[in-house]
Every structure is written in structure tokens, then in C-alpha cells.
Design a protein around this motif. Structure first.
Motif, mmCIF file in Angstrom:
data_model
loop_
_atom_site.group_PDB
_atom_site.id
_atom_site.type_symbol
_atom_site.label_atom_id
_atom_site.label_comp_id
_atom_site.label_asym_id
_atom_site.label_seq_id
_atom_site.Cartn_x
_atom_site.Cartn_y
_atom_site.Cartn_z
ATOM 1 N N LEU A 92 -14.899 -11.362 -11.765
ATOM 2 C CA LEU A 92 -15.772 -12.533 -11.638
ATOM 3 C C LEU A 92 -16.874 -12.530 -12.679
ATOM 4 N N PHE A 93 -17.502 -11.368 -12.848
ATOM 5 C CA PHE A 93 -18.589 -11.240 -13.818
ATOM 6 C C PHE A 93 -18.080 -11.542 -15.230
ATOM 7 N N THR A 94 -16.898 -11.045 -15.546
ATOM 8 C CA THR A 94 -16.302 -11.304 -16.857
ATOM 9 C C THR A 94 -16.001 -12.785 -17.035
ATOM 10 N N LEU A 95 -15.447 -13.403 -16.010
ATOM 11 C CA LEU A 95 -15.134 -14.833 -16.073
ATOM 12 C C LEU A 95 -16.392 -15.651 -16.335
ATOM 13 N N HIS A 96 -17.434 -15.412 -15.533
ATOM 14 C CA HIS A 96 -18.670 -16.176 -15.705
ATOM 15 C C HIS A 96 -19.333 -15.861 -17.049
ATOM 16 N N SER A 97 -19.274 -14.631 -17.482
ATOM 17 C CA SER A 97 -19.852 -14.253 -18.774
ATOM 18 C C SER A 97 -19.145 -14.975 -19.918
ATOM 19 N N PHE A 98 -17.822 -15.006 -19.861
ATOM 20 C CA PHE A 98 -17.053 -15.676 -20.916
ATOM 21 C C PHE A 98 -17.424 -17.147 -21.007
ATOM 22 N N TYR A 99 -17.482 -17.806 -19.872
ATOM 23 C CA TYR A 99 -17.818 -19.229 -19.888
ATOM 24 C C TYR A 99 -19.265 -19.459 -20.316
ATOM 25 N N PHE A 100 -20.149 -18.554 -19.959
ATOM 26 C CA PHE A 100 -21.550 -18.674 -20.349
ATOM 27 C C PHE A 100 -21.724 -18.458 -21.841
ATOM 28 N N VAL A 101 -21.137 -17.390 -22.374
ATOM 29 C CA VAL A 101 -21.317 -17.050 -23.791
ATOM 30 C C VAL A 101 -20.657 -18.091 -24.696
ATOM 31 N N THR A 102 -19.467 -18.553 -24.316
ATOM 32 C CA THR A 102 -18.776 -19.540 -25.151
ATOM 33 C C THR A 102 -19.251 -20.959 -24.868
ATOM 34 N N GLN A 103 -20.103 -21.110 -23.874
ATOM 35 C CA GLN A 103 -20.668 -22.406 -23.478
ATOM 36 C C GLN A 103 -19.575 -23.427 -23.150
ATOM 37 N N ARG A 104 -18.517 -22.921 -22.540
ATOM 38 C CA ARG A 104 -17.432 -23.798 -22.105
ATOM 39 C C ARG A 104 -17.811 -24.446 -20.781
ATOM 40 N N GLU A 105 -17.350 -25.652 -20.592
ATOM 41 C CA GLU A 105 -17.531 -26.332 -19.319
ATOM 42 C C GLU A 105 -16.587 -25.709 -18.293
ATOM 43 N N VAL A 106 -17.018 -25.674 -17.053
ATOM 44 C CA VAL A 106 -16.160 -25.163 -15.987
ATOM 45 C C VAL A 106 -14.952 -26.087 -15.873
ATOM 46 N N ASP A 107 -13.761 -25.477 -15.911
ATOM 47 C CA ASP A 107 -12.533 -26.252 -15.867
ATOM 48 C C ASP A 107 -11.652 -25.780 -14.715
ATOM 49 N N LEU A 108 -10.435 -26.291 -14.675
ATOM 50 C CA LEU A 108 -9.519 -25.959 -13.587
ATOM 51 C C LEU A 108 -9.164 -24.473 -13.597
ATOM 52 N N PHE A 109 -8.971 -23.882 -14.775
ATOM 53 C CA PHE A 109 -8.671 -22.454 -14.859
ATOM 54 C C PHE A 109 -9.804 -21.641 -14.245
ATOM 55 N N HIS A 110 -11.039 -21.964 -14.596
ATOM 56 C CA HIS A 110 -12.201 -21.268 -14.050
ATOM 57 C C HIS A 110 -12.217 -21.383 -12.531
ATOM 58 N N ALA A 111 -12.013 -22.587 -12.032
ATOM 59 C CA ALA A 111 -12.050 -22.815 -10.585
ATOM 60 C C ALA A 111 -10.970 -22.008 -9.875
ATOM 61 N N ARG A 112 -9.766 -21.999 -10.439
ATOM 62 C CA ARG A 112 -8.670 -21.267 -9.790
ATOM 63 C C ARG A 112 -8.920 -19.763 -9.789
ATOM 64 N N VAL A 113 -9.301 -19.214 -10.935
ATOM 65 C CA VAL A 113 -9.555 -17.770 -11.007
ATOM 66 C C VAL A 113 -10.720 -17.398 -10.105
#
Length: 146
Positions: A92-113
Motif C-alpha cells: 500500500l505504501f509503495t502504491l501511494h508513494s508511486f502515485y504521489f511522486v509521479t503525480q498521477r491521478e488515482v485511476d482504476l488500477f490504483h482503486a483495485r490494488v
């Protein structure tokens, strides 16, 4: 707050498992259940508690604080279920870190994982609670005379 029926069901299941851990678990399960419950509430009510904050930062900090708290519980109680939870929180920490650092919007992949990982965390907590509950019941039966 979750909006899809699956996310709502997972949230209700997680809250129920946390309450089950607080009710029937041993000391480690109660502490873990309380930490996971606080994290789930923060994750779902982040907009309410921090209306002007970036939710990715709220989730990242919440997961980090929860993981450190669970690490302390794992070191003190050395419960098997906590090992699984620690690995899942690392995901979870890795997932949130990746999205935070790359400044990606939360998407379906994020929600599912995110949802599957949190479901697995809840299952680990439920297993630990059932084991602790059965162990206490067995000890009570063994302690009864006759």
C-alpha cells in the motif's frame, strides 16, 4: 467516501473485521484492529478531516503511521498475522508513494490494488482474531476443574 458498491462493501467488511478484532481479539489483535480502523476511517473521511489537503499525502502519511504502529505491535507480540499485514502495508505504501511522486491521478488500477490489498489486510486481522479467540477459549476450558 467510496462510491462504488464494491468499495462500500469492502469498507463495511473492513470496519466489521476491525470491530470483531476489538471485541474478540487478544491484545495484539485489538491494537492492530484499532490502528487499521483508524487508518480506514482516515482514508474514507480524508476529505472531511482535511478538506484542503492533497488526499494522496493524507493516504501516504496514514499508511506510514499505521505501518510504524503495526511494526511496534509486531515486535512486541510477534504474531504471525502481523507479518502478513506488514508486507501488505508495504505494498500500500509503495502504491501511494508511486502515485504521489509521479503525480498521477488515482485511476482504476490504483482503486483495485488499494481495495484488494486492504481486503487482504482485513482477512489477516480476522484470521489473527479467530486464532486468539480460540486460544483463549481453549485455555479457559483447560483451566476449568473436572
Amino acid at each position: 467516501m467510496p462510491t462504488s458498491p464494491i468499495a462500500i462493501a469492502l469498507t463495511v467488511l473492513t470496519l466489521g473485521i476491525c470491530l470483531f478484532a476489538l471485541w474478540k481479539g487478544g491484545q495484539a489483535e485489538r491494537l492492530g484492529g484499532g490502528l487499521i480502523l483508524a487508518n480506514a476511517l482516515l482514508g474514507n473521511l480524508g476529505d472531511f478531516f482535511f478538506p484542503h489537503a492533497d488526499l494522496a499525502v493524507v493516504w501516504l502519511v496514514g499508511d506510514g503511521v499505521t505501518a510504524v504502529g503495526l511494526l511496534v505491535v509486531a515486535v512486541v507480540y510477534a504474531s504471525f498475522w502481523l507479518g502478513g499485514v506488514m508486507i501488505l502495508y508495504a505494498i500500500l505504501f509503495t502504491l501511494h508513494s508511486f502515485y504521489f511522486v509521479t503525480q498521477r491521478e488515482v485511476d482504476l488500477f490504483h482503486a483495485r490494488v488499494n481495495n484488494l490489498d486492504f481486503l487482504a489486510i482485513s482477512v489477516c486481522l480476522a484470521i489473527g482474531t479467530v486464532i486468539a479467540w480460540r486460544k483463549r477459549a481453549k485455555a479457559r476450558r483447560a483451566a476449568k476443574p473436572g
